[in-house]
Design a protein around this motif. Structure first.
Motif, mmCIF file in Angstrom:
data_model
loop_
_atom_site.group_PDB
_atom_site.id
_atom_site.type_symbol
_atom_site.label_atom_id
_atom_site.label_comp_id
_atom_site.label_asym_id
_atom_site.label_seq_id
_atom_site.Cartn_x
_atom_site.Cartn_y
_atom_site.Cartn_z
ATOM 1 N N ASN A 287 9.082 11.216 -3.044
ATOM 2 C CA ASN A 287 8.774 9.818 -3.305
ATOM 3 C C ASN A 287 7.514 9.748 -4.142
ATOM 4 O O ASN A 287 6.506 10.364 -3.805
ATOM 5 N N ILE B 234 5.169 7.735 -4.408
ATOM 6 C CA ILE B 234 3.946 7.253 -3.786
ATOM 7 C C ILE B 234 3.298 8.320 -2.929
ATOM 8 O O ILE B 234 2.188 8.149 -2.462
ATOM 9 N N ASP B 235 3.986 9.484 -2.714
ATOM 10 C CA ASP B 235 3.404 10.540 -1.913
ATOM 11 C C ASP B 235 2.430 11.396 -2.708
ATOM 12 O O ASP B 235 1.713 12.201 -2.144
ATOM 13 N N ASP C 168 3.226 1.749 -7.597
ATOM 14 C CA ASP C 168 2.829 2.443 -6.379
ATOM 15 C C ASP C 168 2.694 1.491 -5.197
ATOM 16 O O ASP C 168 2.900 1.881 -4.050
ATOM 17 N N THR D 156 6.824 0.016 -4.591
ATOM 18 C CA THR D 156 7.794 0.921 -3.973
ATOM 19 C C THR D 156 7.524 1.139 -2.493
ATOM 20 O O THR D 156 8.423 1.506 -1.745
ATOM 21 N N LYS D 157 6.303 0.896 -2.078
ATOM 22 C CA LYS D 157 5.972 1.128 -0.667
ATOM 23 C C LYS D 157 6.077 -0.127 0.193
ATOM 24 O O LYS D 157 6.449 -0.049 1.365
ATOM 25 N N TYR D 158 5.807 -1.291 -0.414
ATOM 26 C CA TYR D 158 5.705 -2.489 0.413
ATOM 27 C C TYR D 158 6.697 -3.605 0.068
ATOM 28 O O TYR D 158 6.903 -4.495 0.891
#
Length: 326
Positions: A167, A169-170, A245, A248-250
């Motif tokens: 992913n 964002i990692d 970033d 994609t996470k929230y």
């Protein structure tokens, strides 16, 4: 006296593209929105189009291979889905230069160079088992890998040439979008995390930072707040794009209506805007102009977007810091 021979450039070009080996090359300098996609040169496409499929395999010097989808946009071929994973894994930066060599069957070997003119070391060393590698923690969802005295490998654990499913964002490069101020503690791991996120390449001056820190502290959101400084495209064109970033996470992955809410002392004012997800871009379109006009947003104003949980409709509270107040 002999006359110099005339060189037929068209003949040479035809021989190069159609009679020499299939391993043709092109290079790309990382510029513009390179994190989300890069175009394949038109001349390259025109000569080997029949050898390109809708999915390319990109192989880095460390042997890892990434599957990247090819999209057609405005008569150009663009590397899209899967490209951000590749860009993140090798921490591509503005000014990096990549050389792509076609090894037939839509398989490209890629060499990566930084602005110094030297190869990016990260792309050449298979980190799994590499000696003398700096210790680093890599977060994956709710799990944080323990340090092992070596850098954790990006991609498959075995280092095999399987497509990476990492992913974006990692990666460390994506996490740099976070602002290292007013940190809060995670009760589960005790790891500090920032309470707000800025778009990449956006910085705040000291006065802006102080105002944002005060406002964020007053909001006390459990979810990092997205901080956007308004520019002409946000106010004149009435268009807003969330940094990938953060999005994609929230944010959700499908198109829907987003409710924008201005918290008030007695009654909350609300607006609705179209939230759209396409080609890994998360944007607010129709309806955003009403919010801009009604709230008299100007370039230089700062909007803080706080995502609300447990609401039937996608909702973000928007707090505004006026440029004139800073």
């Amino acid at each position: 006296m002999n006359k110099p021979s005339t060189v037929c450039k068209e003949c040479i070009a035809h021989h190069y593209w159609h009679h020499m080996d299939d391993q043709k090359r092109f290079f790309k300098v990382m510029m513009g929105d390179f994190k989300n996609g890069v175009t394949i040169p038109r001349k390259f496409v025109a000569n080997i189009r029949e050898h390109l499929s809708e999915e390319l395999k990109l192989e880095a010097p460390d042997g890892k291979t990434y599957a990247v989808q090819v999209a057609t946009e405005q008569n150009e071929l663009v590397l899209r889905t899967g490209w951000p994973d590749f860009a993140t894994a090798y921490e591509l930066k503005f000014g990096d230069l990549l050389v792509f060599r076609n090894c037939k069957n839509s398989h490209f070997k890629v060499r990566l160079f930084d602005p110094s003119g030297c190869e990016k070391e990260l792309s050449c060393v298979l980190m799994d088992g590499a000696p003398c590698v700096q210790e680093r923690k890599v977060s994956h969802g709710d799990h944080t890998q323990s340090p092992t005295g070596k850098r954790m490998e990006i991609g498959s654990p075995s280092g095999s040439r399987k497509t990476s499913k990492m992913n974006p964002i990692d990666s460390p490069s994506q996490r740099r979008g976070h602002v290292p101020s007013a940190r809060t503690k995670s009760p589960r791991h005790g790891v500090a995390k920032p309470p707000y996120i800025l778009p990449r390449y956006t910085t705040l001056n000291d006065q802006q930072k102080n105002e944002v820190d005060k406002k964020v502290g007053a909001i006390e959101s459990k979810i990092p707040i997205y901080v956007a400084t308004m520019c002409n495209s946000n106010t004149a064109r009435a268009f807003l794009e969330f940094a990938i970033d953060y999005a994609t996470k929230y944010l959700p992955r499908e198109n829907q209506t987003m409710r924008l809410r201005r918290p008030g002392p007695s009654k909350d004012d609300t607006w609705e805007a179209v939230f759209r997800v396409k080609n890994r871009r998360y944007t607010l379109g129709r309806g955003w102009r009403h919010f801009v006009d009604d709230n008299k947003l100007k370039p230089g104003d700062i909007c803080l977007f706080s995502l609300m949980k447990n609401t039937k409709k996608l909702t973000m509270d928007v707090h505004i810091i006026r440029k004139r107040s800073m």
